[in-house]
Design a protein around this motif. Sequence first.
Motif, short mmCIF file in Angstrom:
data_model
loop_
_atom_site.label_atom_id
_atom_site.label_comp_id
_atom_site.label_asym_id
_atom_site.label_seq_id
_atom_site.Cartn_x
_atom_site.Cartn_y
_atom_site.Cartn_z
N PRO A 146 -33.44 -45.36 -75.32
CA PRO A 146 -34.79 -45.95 -74.34
C PRO A 146 -33.89 -46.68 -72.92
O PRO A 146 -32.42 -47.06 -73.33
N LEU A 147 -33.97 -46.09 -71.93
CA LEU A 147 -33.64 -46.64 -70.75
C LEU A 147 -34.70 -47.82 -70.27
O LEU A 147 -36.14 -47.50 -69.48
N PRO A 148 -34.36 -48.77 -70.65
CA PRO A 148 -34.92 -50.07 -69.55
C PRO A 148 -35.93 -50.16 -68.79
O PRO A 148 -36.82 -50.44 -68.31
N GLN A 149 -34.82 -49.86 -67.71
CA GLN A 149 -34.93 -49.09 -65.98
C GLN A 149 -35.89 -48.19 -65.02
O GLN A 149 -35.92 -47.95 -64.57
N ALA A 150 -36.10 -47.13 -66.41
CA ALA A 150 -36.10 -46.06 -66.03
C ALA A 150 -37.56 -45.76 -65.86
O ALA A 150 -38.39 -45.48 -66.84
N HIS A 151 -37.98 -45.58 -64.91
CA HIS A 151 -39.73 -45.14 -64.42
C HIS A 151 -39.86 -44.15 -63.65
O HIS A 151 -39.65 -43.72 -63.29
N ALA A 152 -41.32 -43.46 -64.91
CA ALA A 152 -41.34 -41.55 -64.05
C ALA A 152 -42.46 -41.73 -62.95
O ALA A 152 -43.39 -42.02 -63.36
N HIS A 153 -41.95 -41.77 -61.67
CA HIS A 153 -43.20 -41.66 -60.95
C HIS A 153 -44.16 -40.26 -61.01
O HIS A 153 -43.52 -39.19 -60.97
N LEU A 192 -28.05 -43.99 -65.39
CA LEU A 192 -28.72 -45.47 -66.23
C LEU A 192 -27.83 -44.99 -67.41
O LEU A 192 -26.76 -46.10 -67.68
N THR A 193 -27.13 -43.56 -68.05
CA THR A 193 -26.59 -43.33 -69.08
C THR A 193 -24.62 -43.96 -69.09
O THR A 193 -24.21 -44.26 -69.68
N ARG A 194 -24.46 -43.69 -67.78
CA ARG A 194 -22.93 -43.46 -67.74
C ARG A 194 -22.68 -44.81 -67.12
O ARG A 194 -21.19 -45.06 -67.35
N ARG A 195 -23.62 -45.75 -67.05
CA ARG A 195 -23.56 -47.22 -66.60
C ARG A 195 -23.90 -47.77 -67.68
O ARG A 195 -23.82 -49.16 -67.87
N HIS A 221 -37.83 -51.24 -62.87
CA HIS A 221 -38.16 -49.97 -62.86
C HIS A 221 -36.95 -49.40 -61.65
O HIS A 221 -37.99 -49.97 -60.70
N ILE A 222 -36.80 -48.58 -61.58
CA ILE A 222 -35.96 -48.08 -61.27
C ILE A 222 -36.82 -46.88 -60.77
O ILE A 222 -36.79 -45.73 -61.93
N ASN A 223 -37.39 -45.99 -59.61
CA ASN A 223 -38.25 -45.35 -59.61
C ASN A 223 -37.75 -44.02 -59.52
O ASN A 223 -37.39 -43.28 -58.29
N THR A 224 -38.66 -43.29 -59.81
CA THR A 224 -37.97 -41.31 -59.46
C THR A 224 -38.78 -39.97 -60.28
O THR A 224 -39.81 -40.73 -60.95
N ASP A 225 -39.06 -39.62 -59.65
CA ASP A 225 -39.15 -37.93 -59.86
C ASP A 225 -38.30 -36.90 -60.86
O ASP A 225 -38.45 -36.08 -61.26
N ASP A 226 -37.12 -36.68 -60.73
CA ASP A 226 -35.91 -36.46 -61.47
C ASP A 226 -35.29 -37.57 -62.45
O ASP A 226 -34.75 -38.03 -62.61
N LEU A 227 -36.05 -36.89 -63.52
CA LEU A 227 -35.77 -37.29 -64.85
C LEU A 227 -35.08 -37.36 -65.45
O LEU A 227 -34.16 -38.37 -66.03
N ALA A 228 -34.26 -36.30 -65.22
CA ALA A 228 -32.40 -35.60 -65.83
C ALA A 228 -31.85 -36.57 -65.49
O ALA A 228 -30.06 -37.22 -65.23
N GLY A 229 -31.65 -36.70 -64.12
CA GLY A 229 -31.28 -37.31 -62.42
C GLY A 229 -31.09 -38.60 -62.65
O GLY A 229 -29.63 -39.23 -63.14
N ALA A 289 -26.50 -40.94 -51.42
CA ALA A 289 -27.64 -42.44 -50.64
C ALA A 289 -28.32 -42.53 -52.26
O ALA A 289 -28.47 -43.34 -51.96
N ARG A 290 -28.83 -42.26 -53.07
CA ARG A 290 -29.51 -42.06 -53.57
C ARG A 290 -28.88 -42.92 -54.55
O ARG A 290 -29.16 -44.15 -55.55
N ASP A 291 -28.02 -42.65 -55.32
CA ASP A 291 -26.99 -43.23 -55.90
C ASP A 291 -26.11 -44.53 -55.55
O ASP A 291 -26.44 -45.29 -56.28
N ALA A 292 -26.54 -44.70 -54.02
CA ALA A 292 -25.89 -46.04 -53.79
C ALA A 292 -27.24 -47.45 -53.48
O ALA A 292 -27.37 -48.27 -54.31
N ILE A 293 -28.77 -46.39 -53.66
CA ILE A 293 -30.02 -46.87 -53.50
C ILE A 293 -29.89 -47.33 -54.94
O ILE A 293 -30.03 -48.41 -55.28
#
Length: 275
Positions: free
Chosen positions: A28-35, A272-275, A259-267, A244-248
């Motif tokens: 589970p990734l606490p910061q992952a939000h599926a927009h 987050l897993t790398r970190r 909650h980090i907002n994204t439509d790219d679930l795998a991305g 640019a997205r990685d920097a944000i």
Amino acid sequence: MRVLTVVLSVFALVFGASAVASATQVRPLPQAHAHNDYEHTRPLLDALDHGFTSVEADIYLVDGQLLVGHDPEDLTPERTLQSLYLEPLHKRVLANHGKVYRGKPVAFQLLIDIKTNGVAAYTQLDKVLRQYPFLFTRYVNGFVLPGPVTAVISGDRPRSLMESQRHRVAFYDGRIVDSTDLGPGSDARLTPLVSDNWTKLFTWTGVGEFPAAERDRLRQIVSTAHKAGQRVRFWATPDVPGAARDAIWTELRKAGVDHINTDDLAGLQAFLTRR
């Protein structure tokens, strides 16, 4: 032939069990939000398979039904909030003995964005959510009683109606800009989440250096919210794969944005897993 059949059966059982285990052991990734979660091939389920702990569904009230979709032309009778989100979450929590993810309990948010007709839509939504008495976090006479899933209402949300309820099964998504929702003057028992449009607060799009004043503003917003027991989310952040997205995302993560907002679930899962 019989020996071959037995071998193949054992092979299938072993590797089938491994596949199930890997699916249930997702981190589970606490910061992952599926927009706009409902736009994925398998709404909710794709997000869960990637470890997301917050999903967002837009709803419209149509003939007494809460239909899920971004625009009215996207709506179909079978795509209800119950069928896409509430029933699958209910079954999953029952199967996992009261949790969305197996193992240590992890907070899970269902962000419900009411697109139009807020009072009527919320009134119907309130009735529907109460049909799942052990699923949702509740507010009862001044106390918050945690549940496996916390429903938060965004969009056309009727604040005065929600404030007047002594017993609620949903909470209010506050705003950061031009509002009193952020910080100690607010009440996290009503407004546990504050969200806003990134472009209203920041000019930086991930290209070049993050201006120091904007970085300070971001961290001050997060600090103020956290002191009041609130979580923070931004929408309209850059969501195209690249530097640019990685920097944000790096700045959001470092600042403690919840909650980090994204439509790219795998991305986002990979980031987050790398970190």
